[in-house]
Write a protein that holds these residues in place. Structure first.
Motif, PDB file in Angstrom:
ATOM      1  N   ILE A 561       0.838  -1.202   0.000  1.00 11.37           N
ATOM      2  CA  ILE A 561       0.000   0.000   0.000  1.00 11.37           C
ATOM      3  C   ILE A 561       0.870   1.247   0.000  1.00 11.37           C
ATOM      4  O   ILE A 561       0.622   2.213  -0.722  1.00 11.37           O
ATOM      5  CB  ILE A 561      -0.928   0.010   1.234  1.00 11.37           C
ATOM      6  CG1 ILE A 561      -1.882  -1.189   1.164  1.00 11.37           C
ATOM      7  CG2 ILE A 561      -1.714   1.309   1.299  1.00 11.37           C
ATOM      8  CD1 ILE A 561      -2.750  -1.333   2.404  1.00 11.37           C
ATOM      9  N   ALA A 562       1.929   1.214   0.805  1.00 14.30           N
ATOM     10  CA  ALA A 562       2.820   2.378   0.902  1.00 14.30           C
ATOM     11  C   ALA A 562       3.419   2.693  -0.462  1.00 14.30           C
ATOM     12  O   ALA A 562       3.493   3.856  -0.869  1.00 14.30           O
ATOM     13  CB  ALA A 562       3.926   2.112   1.916  1.00 14.30           C
ATOM     14  N   ASP A 563       3.833   1.658  -1.186  1.00 16.67           N
ATOM     15  CA  ASP A 563       4.423   1.878  -2.502  1.00 16.67           C
ATOM     16  C   ASP A 563       3.410   2.472  -3.470  1.00 16.67           C
ATOM     17  O   ASP A 563       3.726   3.379  -4.233  1.00 16.67           O
ATOM     18  CB  ASP A 563       4.973   0.564  -3.062  1.00 16.67           C
ATOM     19  CG  ASP A 563       6.264   0.166  -2.365  1.00 16.67           C
ATOM     20  OD1 ASP A 563       6.801   1.016  -1.612  1.00 16.67           O
ATOM     21  OD2 ASP A 563       6.724  -0.963  -2.556  1.00 16.67           O
ATOM     22  N   GLU A 564       2.203   1.945  -3.410  1.00 21.76           N
ATOM     23  CA  GLU A 564       1.166   2.490  -4.284  1.00 21.76           C
ATOM     24  C   GLU A 564       0.952   3.970  -4.010  1.00 21.76           C
ATOM     25  O   GLU A 564       0.720   4.758  -4.910  1.00 21.76           O
ATOM     26  CB  GLU A 564      -0.156   1.743  -4.073  1.00 21.76           C
ATOM     27  CG  GLU A 564      -0.232   0.442  -4.862  1.00 21.76           C
ATOM     28  CD  GLU A 564      -1.335  -0.462  -4.329  1.00 21.76           C
ATOM     29  OE1 GLU A 564      -2.283   0.043  -3.693  1.00 21.76           O
ATOM     30  OE2 GLU A 564      -1.223  -1.692  -4.535  1.00 21.76           O
ATOM     31  N   ILE A 572       1.612   4.380   6.905  1.00 22.42           N
ATOM     32  CA  ILE A 572       0.348   3.626   6.883  1.00 22.42           C
ATOM     33  C   ILE A 572       0.008   3.166   8.316  1.00 22.42           C
ATOM     34  O   ILE A 572      -0.985   3.595   8.883  1.00 22.42           O
ATOM     35  CB  ILE A 572       0.451   2.400   5.944  1.00 22.42           C
ATOM     36  CG1 ILE A 572       1.014   2.825   4.591  1.00 22.42           C
ATOM     37  CG2 ILE A 572      -0.907   1.716   5.797  1.00 22.42           C
ATOM     38  CD1 ILE A 572       0.159   3.779   3.801  1.00 22.42           C
ATOM     39  N   PHE A 573       0.838   2.266   8.864  1.00 24.73           N
ATOM     40  CA  PHE A 573       0.693   1.870  10.270  1.00 24.73           C
ATOM     41  C   PHE A 573       2.073   1.627  10.848  1.00 24.73           C
ATOM     42  O   PHE A 573       2.952   1.144  10.141  1.00 24.73           O
ATOM     43  CB  PHE A 573      -0.120   0.576  10.409  1.00 24.73           C
ATOM     44  CG  PHE A 573      -1.588   0.738  10.168  1.00 24.73           C
ATOM     45  CD1 PHE A 573      -2.323   1.658  10.904  1.00 24.73           C
ATOM     46  CD2 PHE A 573      -2.246  -0.021   9.218  1.00 24.73           C
ATOM     47  CE1 PHE A 573      -3.680   1.817  10.682  1.00 24.73           C
ATOM     48  CE2 PHE A 573      -3.604   0.133   8.984  1.00 24.73           C
ATOM     49  CZ  PHE A 573      -4.315   1.062   9.721  1.00 24.73           C
ATOM     50  N   GLY A 574       2.249   1.891  12.125  1.00 26.42           N
ATOM     51  CA  GLY A 574       3.517   1.595  12.782  1.00 26.42           C
ATOM     52  C   GLY A 574       3.577   0.138  13.207  1.00 26.42           C
ATOM     53  O   GLY A 574       2.600  -0.597  13.125  1.00 26.42           O
ATOM     54  N   ASP A 575       4.757  -0.278  13.671  1.00 24.51           N
ATOM     55  CA  ASP A 575       4.926  -1.666  14.120  1.00 24.51           C
ATOM     56  C   ASP A 575       4.021  -1.983  15.312  1.00 24.51           C
ATOM     57  O   ASP A 575       3.539  -3.103  15.458  1.00 24.51           O
ATOM     58  CB  ASP A 575       6.385  -1.930  14.524  1.00 24.51           C
ATOM     59  CG  ASP A 575       7.253  -2.221  13.305  1.00 24.51           C
ATOM     60  OD1 ASP A 575       6.742  -2.074  12.175  1.00 24.51           O
ATOM     61  OD2 ASP A 575       8.425  -2.597  13.487  1.00 24.51           O
ATOM     62  N   VAL A 576       3.805  -0.985  16.165  1.00 22.44           N
ATOM     63  CA  VAL A 576       2.942  -1.215  17.324  1.00 22.44           C
ATOM     64  C   VAL A 576       1.571  -1.684  16.850  1.00 22.44           C
ATOM     65  O   VAL A 576       1.007  -2.655  17.359  1.00 22.44           O
ATOM     66  CB  VAL A 576       2.783   0.080  18.161  1.00 22.44           C
ATOM     67  CG1 VAL A 576       1.876  -0.169  19.349  1.00 22.44           C
ATOM     68  CG2 VAL A 576       4.140   0.585  18.621  1.00 22.44           C
TER      69      VAL A 576
END
Ligand code: ADP
Ligand code: ZN
Length: 737
Positions: A561-564, A572-576
């Motif tokens: 998603i980030a690449d798109e 988009i979302f953190g590791d947490v």
């Protein structure tokens, strides 16, 4: 503000200090915030920006980071933009127009912009509500990252004398802090000083023997996570990264000798999770703002404790457990001395020398490393009083209920450094202590530990022969102990105050009075030593036992998603957030929305895809969804408590009774009832209170006054409106605002 926090950022609670700082900003006062990396500084101006009527101007030194920051805000549904030299003329024109019309809430600008009179004029056309100065230490020549452009900020302060300023830094040294106050004229600012303890970091020092093998096993342990390795020279970074690539790791060098483009690409890849390991010279730094770096390695000795703290500080900005490993060999100091000796300025050279010695001291510690770091920065247990100058100071050090406690001085030390984590065993040190003390006496209390050890071990040095020390009765009486062992026992004897070490560069050992007494009275002494020489695998802190395979899947989804969207994955979302998803398997909108970092915007945009991925995985593996506990603030808990006075009042609101009537029924003052209503609404109770809304014309007037005041405090609004409006009425209207 809590509602805004959840809606836009997806968080349930403030981090220590944030609430007080935000309140201060909303009260239109200047603030100076000193908080370590990862403390959550950005939120301190980003959240108020949403509430303030006008624009929040954010000055930030790093053009490379600006876009990421703005992207992250946009992903949260916040109107943010930036203006810097990477934009075209047309784009800048457009941003300026958008800023003027009030479409933008946060505008990030690079400091060099401020030098242009045209830009200054543009700024004057804006309704600025708040000025935020990020990385404020860049204004100080004493700091490690002085940027002359930051001097332009003084003009900004002059052009907007009425606009509150919030300056933020993670700088630990007092000199720089004071310089910032002077330079930015923040004398009246309230100072917020947070503890520099980073509870989620574990500090480890390892002997630099078979370092490469050691490194490989550490990398193995931190599977797939992002890593920064610091080396001494450019050449070292090239070699080490090549060695790592040969072992199949994704690693690239990063240093000032590489051209801009290569550096930029490496950085970009790292941020986008396409490169796992960056091997950098210590010159590398500020360009990186990745929240999920799990491991920082110092493959060579750092130059200063400040530098070391700064570099390790890049680990675990998202507050998840992360590790900092330093490979230490005393021999490494030679490389540094080669450069230190070339410094011509005496004061500077001596200072560099002293700083290096402190690094050595840190590496050779037998006591808690965290404690050493904190006391280096003037923080003791309990925390030292903060900066004396400036206005009010608020010490935030001990207000961290939400953080896992890694206090100091408990039974198990800090539980977050190799020393405290290594199991100890006691042993009877009486004989060896007698031998050491005798050797110190026999050699005339004129030598440092290294020489005394040579005598004890019976070394065949020329100096020993010249002085006739091989004829002493203590010569060679401790052959059965290793050099390291003797070193460590001497340190313990110093700590126990049997021995004293001179404070000068010779570090001469002599007997303290307790030492003399110890020998004369033939006392017994018990010391403790590590249970085994090998450091036990350092265990990381309690973490969620999340499903690793699902976590990987979600990571890939995030990356895709980030690449798109052309943004870094953590936007988009953190590791947490991903770990929570891989632990609770949330599949309903409701449950998913409780994940940390999921606000309204992200729920709407990414909820579906993530939920379907989770649901698919859960079905396949027969896993069932767990409810994510809703963390309630203490205010909320008070309100929700059964049989509470609020519950009682709530009943009447449900019956749509007027305030006065409720007050009478409950035998309380109307203002108390208004207070109850406020608390109920803040706690998220969905009450239909439209029937209580003040008459439209009065309400509009009050609303306007609140906007004008730029905050939510009652008294400025009362000042604007005058006696005709009571505090109760204002407070009441505020509920609807
Ligand atoms: P700093 O600028 O002080 O280094 P940041 O502002 O980058 O820190 O915040 C560090 C991390 O903490 C970010 O990932 C941010 O989203 C997170 N964070 C900030 N405030 C909160 C909060 N109240 N609850 C949960 N996470 C938070
Ligand atoms: Zn410790």
């Amino acid at each position: 503000m809590l509602t805004l926090l959840k809606t836009h950022f997806g968080f349930d609670q403030f981090r220590p200090g944030q609430e007080a700082i935000i309140q201060n900003v909303l009260d239109n006062k200047d603030a100076f915030v000193i908080m370590p990396t990862g403390g959550g500084k950005s939120l301190c101006y980003q959240l108020p920006a949403l509430k303030l009527a006008g624009l929040t101007l954010v000055v930030s030194p790093l053009i490379a980071l600006m876009k990421d920051q703005v992207d992250a805000l946009k992903a949260n549904g916040i109107a943010a933009e930036f203006i810097n030299s990477t934009l075209s003329y047309n784009e800048i024109e457009r941003m300026q127009a958008d800023a003027r019309t009030g479409r933008i809430k946060l505008l990030y600008i690079a400091p060099e912009r401020l030098a242009s009179p045209a830009f200054q004029n543009f700024l004057k056309t804006l309704a600025v509500s708040l000025i935020a100065i990020d990385e404020a230490h860049c204004i100080s020549e004493w700091g490690h990252d002085f940027r002359p452009d930051y001097r332009n900020l003084i003009m900004l302060r002059q052009n907007f004398p009425q606009v509150p300023t919030i300056a933020l830094t993670a700088t630990a040294t007092e000199k720089v802090r004071e310089d910032i106050i002077t330079q930015l004229n923040l004398q009246k600012a309230k100072i917020f000083l947070a503890s520099f303890n980073r509870p989620n970091l574990t500090y480890v020092v390892r002997p630099k023997r078979n370092a490469f093998d050691g490194l490989l096993s550490i990398l193995e342990k931190h599977k797939n996570s992002s890593v920064i390795i610091y080396c001494f020279s450019r050449k070292n970074t090239e070699n080490l990264s090549a060695d790592l690539r040969a072992e199949g790791f994704s690693a690239l060098p990063y240093h000032a000798g590489l051209d801009n483009l290569a550096r930029k690409q490496t950085q970009e890849k790292f941020i986008r999770d396409e490169l796992r390991i960056i091997v950098a010279t210590i010159a590398f730094g500020m360009g990186i703002d990745k929240p999920d770096v799990r491991l920082i390695v110092h493959y060579d000795l750092p130059k200063t404790i400040e530098g070391y703290y700064q570099e390790t500080g890049r680990a675990g900005r998202d507050n998840l457990p992360s590790e900092c490993v330093l490979f230490y060999s005393f021999g490494d100091t030679k490389k540094h001395y080669f450069f230190i000796d070339q410094i011509t300025d005496n004061v500077e050279r001596e200072s560099a020398d002293r700083k290096l010695k402190q690094v050595v001291e840190f590496c050779e510690l037998d006591s808690c490393r965290r404690e050493f770091l904190l006391s280096y920065f003037g923080e003791h247990n309990p925390p030292a009083p903060p900066l004396g100058k400036g206005g009010d100071t608020e010490d935030l050090s001990d207000s961290s209920p939400s953080l896992p406690r890694r206090g100091l001085g408990g039974g198990n030390g800090c539980a977050g450094c190799d020393i405290c984590l290594t199991p100890k065993e006691e042993f009877d040190a009486t004989i060896i202590a007698q031998k050491i003390l005798s050797a110190v006496i026999r050699t005339g209390q004129r030598f440092g530990a290294n020489y005394v050890i040579k005598v004890l071990k019976g070394s065949a040095g020329q100096k020993i022969r010249e002085r006739g020390h091989e004829n002493l009765s203590v010569y060679g009486i401790a052959r059965d102990h290793s050099e390291d062992e003797l070193k460590s026992i001497i340190k313990m004897l110093i700590a126990k105050k049997l021995l004293v070490k001179s404070a000068d560069e010779y570090q001469i050992l002599s007997l303290a009075s307790a030492g003399k007494k110890f020998l004369q009275l033939r006392e017994k002494i018990i010391l403790s030593k590590p249970k085994s020489d090998e450091l036990r695998a350092v265990k990381t802190m309690e973490e969620l036992e999340y499903d690793q395979a699902l976590f990987e899947k979600l990571r890939q989804l995030r990356k895709q998603i980030a690449d798109e969207l052309g943004v870094p994955p953590f936007v988009i979302f953190g590791d947490v957030a991903l770990r929570q998803m891989a632990y609770y398997f949330p599949q309903s909108q409701e449950n998913f929305s409780r994940v940390s970092g999921v606000g309204e915007e992200k729920l709407a945009r990414f909820g579906k895809v993530f939920i379907s991925q989770i649901a698919g995985y859960a079905r396949e593996h027969g896993l069932s969804e767990k409810n994510i506990p809703v963390r309630r603030s203490s205010a909320e808990r008070g309100v929700k408590r059964e049989g509470s006075t609020y519950e009682e009042t709530k009943k009447y609101f449900l019956q749509k009774l007027p305030i006065e009537e409720i007050a009478e029924k409950r035998g309380l003052a109307p203002s108390t009832i208004t207070g109850h209503l406020e608390k109920l609404i803040l706690a998220g109770e969905k009450l239909d209170i439209d029937y209580l809304k003040p008459p439209a014309d009065r309400f509009e007037k009050i609303k306007k006054a609140f906007h004008e005041s730029g905050g939510l405090t009652l008294s400025p609004v009362r000042e604007i409106l005058g006696e005709e409006y009571s505090y109760d009425e204002l407070r009441f209207a505020r509920i609807f605002l």
